[in-house]
Motif scaffolding. Structure first.
Motif, PDB file in Angstrom:
ATOM      1  N   CYS A   1     -20.419  -6.906 152.965  1.00 20.52           N
ATOM      2  CA  CYS A   1     -20.509  -7.595 154.243  1.00 20.52           C
ATOM      3  C   CYS A   1     -20.065  -6.651 155.347  1.00 20.52           C
TER       4      CYS A   1
ATOM      5  N   ASN B   1     -17.670 -15.435 152.221  1.00 19.65           N
ATOM      6  CA  ASN B   1     -16.272 -15.276 152.590  1.00 19.65           C
ATOM      7  C   ASN B   1     -16.031 -15.585 154.067  1.00 19.65           C
ATOM      8  N   CYS B   2     -16.872 -15.027 154.948  1.00 18.97           N
ATOM      9  CA  CYS B   2     -16.622 -15.192 156.390  1.00 18.97           C
ATOM     10  C   CYS B   2     -17.772 -15.864 157.141  1.00 18.97           C
TER      11      CYS B   2
ATOM     12  N   ASN C   1     -19.133  -7.453 158.262  1.00 17.19           N
ATOM     13  CA  ASN C   1     -18.072  -8.042 159.076  1.00 17.19           C
ATOM     14  C   ASN C   1     -16.702  -7.979 158.397  1.00 17.19           C
ATOM     15  N   CYS C   2     -16.596  -8.531 157.190  1.00 15.53           N
ATOM     16  CA  CYS C   2     -15.287  -8.617 156.518  1.00 15.53           C
ATOM     17  C   CYS C   2     -15.123  -7.626 155.366  1.00 15.53           C
ATOM     18  N   HIS C   3     -16.194  -6.910 155.044  1.00 17.30           N
ATOM     19  CA  HIS C   3     -16.205  -5.890 153.990  1.00 17.30           C
ATOM     20  C   HIS C   3     -16.037  -6.452 152.582  1.00 17.30           C
ATOM     21  N   GLU C   4     -16.277  -7.747 152.426  1.00 13.32           N
ATOM     22  CA  GLU C   4     -16.287  -8.375 151.099  1.00 13.32           C
ATOM     23  C   GLU C   4     -17.444  -7.763 150.301  1.00 13.32           C
TER      24      GLU C   4
ATOM     25  N   CYS D   1     -22.609 -14.158 154.179  1.00 14.38           N
ATOM     26  CA  CYS D   1     -21.397 -13.863 153.419  1.00 14.38           C
ATOM     27  C   CYS D   1     -20.659 -15.169 153.119  1.00 14.38           C
TER      28      CYS D   1
ATOM     29  N   TYR E   1     -20.623 -14.522 158.011  1.00 17.59           N
ATOM     30  CA  TYR E   1     -21.430 -13.567 158.782  1.00 17.59           C
ATOM     31  C   TYR E   1     -22.838 -13.505 158.196  1.00 17.59           C
TER      32      TYR E   1
END
Length: 71
Positions: free
Chosen positions: A36, A16-17, A38-41, A14, A19
């Motif tokens: 994702c 963004n984070c 983890n962060c749901h992006e 990801c 993961y």
């Protein structure tokens, strides 16, 4: 002549984070969206790429590995 071995597993990262998760790639369609865990992006391919595996994966999608256009 040796046959090309197509890899079906790719680790998506990801942007963004950071993961990472190993996923099995579909062989009959492009995966254009991915969420994702983890962060749901919601990820989508970068400009010029056909799928999320080509943009964020450790291995390109099966059609690209075979030298074909994915979509």
């Amino acid at each position: 002549m040796s046959a090309t071995v197509i890899q079906l597993k790719s680790v998506l990262t990801c942007p963004n984070c950071g993961y990472q998760k190993e996923e099995t790639m579909p062989t009959n369609a492009c995966q254009y969206f991915y969420e994702c865990e983890n962060c749901h992006e919601h990820l989508k391919p970068k400009t010029g790429d056909c799928c999320v595996y080509c943009s964020y994966g450790t291995v390109k999608c099966p059609p690209i590995q075979q030298g074909n256009c994915c979509c």
